[in-house]
Design an enzyme around this catalytic site. Sequence first.
Site, PDB file in Angstrom:
ATOM      1  N   GLY A  48       0.762  -1.251   0.000  1.00  0.00           N
ATOM      2  CA  GLY A  48       0.000   0.000   0.000  1.00  0.00           C
ATOM      3  C   GLY A  48       0.787   1.292   0.000  1.00  0.00           C
ATOM      4  O   GLY A  48       0.332   2.305  -0.524  1.00  0.00           O
ATOM      5  N   GLU A 102       4.200   3.941   6.142  1.00  0.00           N
ATOM      6  CA  GLU A 102       3.002   3.099   6.050  1.00  0.00           C
ATOM      7  C   GLU A 102       1.891   3.886   5.354  1.00  0.00           C
ATOM      8  O   GLU A 102       1.814   5.110   5.482  1.00  0.00           O
ATOM      9  CB  GLU A 102       2.635   2.682   7.486  1.00  0.00           C
ATOM     10  CG  GLU A 102       1.400   1.853   7.683  1.00  0.00           C
ATOM     11  CD  GLU A 102       1.369   0.532   6.948  1.00  0.00           C
ATOM     12  OE1 GLU A 102       1.564   0.535   5.718  1.00  0.00           O
ATOM     13  OE2 GLU A 102       1.080  -0.496   7.586  1.00  0.00           O
ATOM     14  N   ASP A 103       1.060   3.185   4.600  1.00  0.00           N
ATOM     15  CA  ASP A 103      -0.029   3.892   3.916  1.00  0.00           C
ATOM     16  C   ASP A 103      -1.074   4.396   4.897  1.00  0.00           C
ATOM     17  O   ASP A 103      -1.490   5.544   4.851  1.00  0.00           O
ATOM     18  CB  ASP A 103      -0.673   2.998   2.833  1.00  0.00           C
ATOM     19  CG  ASP A 103      -1.138   1.637   3.360  1.00  0.00           C
ATOM     20  OD1 ASP A 103      -0.941   1.346   4.552  1.00  0.00           O
ATOM     21  OD2 ASP A 103      -1.699   0.868   2.562  1.00  0.00           O
ATOM     22  N   ASP A 106      -4.807   1.862  10.844  1.00  0.00           N
ATOM     23  CA  ASP A 106      -6.231   1.593  11.070  1.00  0.00           C
ATOM     24  C   ASP A 106      -6.367   1.036  12.489  1.00  0.00           C
ATOM     25  O   ASP A 106      -6.429   1.800  13.445  1.00  0.00           O
ATOM     26  CB  ASP A 106      -6.677   0.609   9.975  1.00  0.00           C
ATOM     27  CG  ASP A 106      -8.144   0.284   9.991  1.00  0.00           C
ATOM     28  OD1 ASP A 106      -8.955   1.195  10.173  1.00  0.00           O
ATOM     29  OD2 ASP A 106      -8.499  -0.895   9.812  1.00  0.00           O
ATOM     30  N   PHE A 155     -13.897   3.053   4.889  1.00  0.00           N
ATOM     31  CA  PHE A 155     -12.961   2.308   4.053  1.00  0.00           C
ATOM     32  C   PHE A 155     -12.644   3.136   2.813  1.00  0.00           C
ATOM     33  O   PHE A 155     -13.529   3.663   2.163  1.00  0.00           O
ATOM     34  CB  PHE A 155     -13.565   0.955   3.637  1.00  0.00           C
ATOM     35  CG  PHE A 155     -12.609   0.120   2.853  1.00  0.00           C
ATOM     36  CD1 PHE A 155     -11.549  -0.525   3.473  1.00  0.00           C
ATOM     37  CD2 PHE A 155     -12.738   0.006   1.474  1.00  0.00           C
ATOM     38  CE1 PHE A 155     -10.639  -1.273   2.738  1.00  0.00           C
ATOM     39  CE2 PHE A 155     -11.839  -0.740   0.725  1.00  0.00           C
ATOM     40  CZ  PHE A 155     -10.784  -1.380   1.372  1.00  0.00           C
ATOM     41  N   ILE A 156     -11.357   3.279   2.505  1.00  0.00           N
ATOM     42  CA  ILE A 156     -10.955   4.128   1.383  1.00  0.00           C
ATOM     43  C   ILE A 156     -10.027   3.369   0.413  1.00  0.00           C
ATOM     44  O   ILE A 156      -9.420   2.360   0.780  1.00  0.00           O
ATOM     45  CB  ILE A 156     -10.273   5.432   1.885  1.00  0.00           C
ATOM     46  CG1 ILE A 156      -9.146   5.115   2.878  1.00  0.00           C
ATOM     47  CG2 ILE A 156     -11.242   6.343   2.592  1.00  0.00           C
ATOM     48  CD1 ILE A 156      -7.843   5.346   2.340  1.00  0.00           C
ATOM     49  N   ASP A 162      -5.938  -0.290  -1.722  1.00  0.00           N
ATOM     50  CA  ASP A 162      -6.744  -1.140  -2.606  1.00  0.00           C
ATOM     51  C   ASP A 162      -8.000  -1.689  -1.959  1.00  0.00           C
ATOM     52  O   ASP A 162      -8.125  -1.747  -0.733  1.00  0.00           O
ATOM     53  CB  ASP A 162      -5.904  -2.341  -3.055  1.00  0.00           C
ATOM     54  CG  ASP A 162      -5.699  -3.334  -1.911  1.00  0.00           C
ATOM     55  OD1 ASP A 162      -5.202  -2.911  -0.845  1.00  0.00           O
ATOM     56  OD2 ASP A 162      -6.057  -4.513  -2.067  1.00  0.00           O
ATOM     57  N   ARG A 168      -5.369   0.771  -6.567  1.00  0.00           N
ATOM     58  CA  ARG A 168      -4.090   1.341  -6.123  1.00  0.00           C
ATOM     59  C   ARG A 168      -3.605   2.436  -7.069  1.00  0.00           C
ATOM     60  O   ARG A 168      -2.879   3.347  -6.680  1.00  0.00           O
ATOM     61  CB  ARG A 168      -3.008   0.259  -6.061  1.00  0.00           C
ATOM     62  CG  ARG A 168      -3.249  -0.812  -5.008  1.00  0.00           C
ATOM     63  CD  ARG A 168      -1.980  -1.622  -4.772  1.00  0.00           C
ATOM     64  NE  ARG A 168      -2.222  -2.862  -4.059  1.00  0.00           N
ATOM     65  CZ  ARG A 168      -2.332  -2.984  -2.750  1.00  0.00           C
ATOM     66  NH1 ARG A 168      -2.250  -1.923  -1.979  1.00  0.00           N
ATOM     67  NH2 ARG A 168      -2.533  -4.159  -2.185  1.00  0.00           N
TER      68      ARG A 168
HETATM   69  P1  IMP Z   1      -3.975  -2.066  10.659  1.00  0.00           P
HETATM   70  O1  IMP Z   1      -3.035  -3.178  11.000  1.00  0.00           O
HETATM   71  O2  IMP Z   1      -5.415  -2.410  11.039  1.00  0.00           O
HETATM   72  O3  IMP Z   1      -3.558  -0.716  11.213  1.00  0.00           O
HETATM   73  O4  IMP Z   1      -4.083  -1.964   9.099  1.00  0.00           O
HETATM   74  C1  IMP Z   1      -3.088  -1.565   8.354  1.00  0.00           C
HETATM   75  C2  IMP Z   1      -3.199  -2.049   6.940  1.00  0.00           C
HETATM   76  O5  IMP Z   1      -4.539  -2.364   6.538  1.00  0.00           O
HETATM   77  C3  IMP Z   1      -2.765  -0.922   6.054  1.00  0.00           C
HETATM   78  O6  IMP Z   1      -1.390  -1.005   5.815  1.00  0.00           O
HETATM   79  C4  IMP Z   1      -3.598  -1.107   4.815  1.00  0.00           C
HETATM   80  O7  IMP Z   1      -2.889  -1.913   3.892  1.00  0.00           O
HETATM   81  C5  IMP Z   1      -4.837  -1.811   5.268  1.00  0.00           C
HETATM   82  N1  IMP Z   1      -5.972  -0.851   5.395  1.00  0.00           N
HETATM   83  C6  IMP Z   1      -6.448  -0.283   6.532  1.00  0.00           C
HETATM   84  N2  IMP Z   1      -7.485   0.538   6.294  1.00  0.00           N
HETATM   85  C7  IMP Z   1      -7.678   0.494   4.958  1.00  0.00           C
HETATM   86  C8  IMP Z   1      -8.623   1.160   4.079  1.00  0.00           C
HETATM   87  O8  IMP Z   1      -9.498   1.961   4.466  1.00  0.00           O
HETATM   88  N3  IMP Z   1      -8.484   0.874   2.751  1.00  0.00           N
HETATM   89  C9  IMP Z   1      -7.545   0.004   2.255  1.00  0.00           C
HETATM   90  N4  IMP Z   1      -6.652  -0.629   3.039  1.00  0.00           N
HETATM   91  C10 IMP Z   1      -6.723  -0.396   4.380  1.00  0.00           C
HETATM   92 MG    MG Z   2      -0.434  -1.518   4.108  1.00  0.00          MG
END
Ligand code: IMP
Ligand code: MG
Length: 178
Positions: A48, A102-103, A106, A155-156, A162, A168
């Site tokens: 991402g 990091e993208d 969440d 969700f984006i 993606d 992407r």
């Molecule tokens: P986390 O471990 O829950 O913080 O999630 C991190 C990863 O989930 C990110 O690096 C993204 O690749 C993916 N992610 C989280 N939220 C979104 C979203 O809204 N759209 C797309 N990918 C997401």
């Molecule tokens: Mg990611």
Amino acid sequence: MTEIQLKDKKFELFIPEKVIIKEIKRVAKDITHDMKEKKPLFICVLNGAFIFASDLIKRINIPCEIDFIRLKSYQGTQSSGSIKEVQGFVTKIENRHVVIIEDIIDTGHTISYLKNKLNGENSASVKTACLLFKPNALETGVKPDYCALEIPNDFIVGYGLDYDGLGRNLRNIYKIKS
Ligand code: IMP
Ligand code: MG
């Protein structure tokens, strides 16, 4: 294009490219200022973060290096909670000042996993830079040190992010339509 469709879901324009770039410039300026003399090692989290990393690092005006790690945690529109390391980085991080790129943060599980891993390898410091941060979704205590944009829990897609592999390549960020 203000509305797009990816598979079964519709998305609407949320953050235009111009706004994204403006905020990335601000983050790049802050990192350049804070990391002078530290020759930071950026670790870009694939897939991402590849577009964000590219737009960020070309605006960092000090000597620096970049490496890549490939992690997988999301399935469809939900964070799966378990993190799989698909491909690791090769650079030695002992005594290095590391900045994770990091993208999106969440739930925070991915960034916590990575921070623990890097701290365990005797790095000099570990900071995190994210394009997007969903503070209301955070399940861990790990907040980003640098953040381009804070967003609500939608969700984006786009700008590297993606939905099931698609979206992407979009230049803007789009949010899911309810
Ligand atoms: P986390 O471990 O829950 O913080 O999630 C991190 C990863 O989930 C990110 O690096 C993204 O690749 C993916 N992610 C989280 N939220 C979104 C979203 O809204 N759209 C797309 N990918 C997401
Ligand atoms: Mg990611």
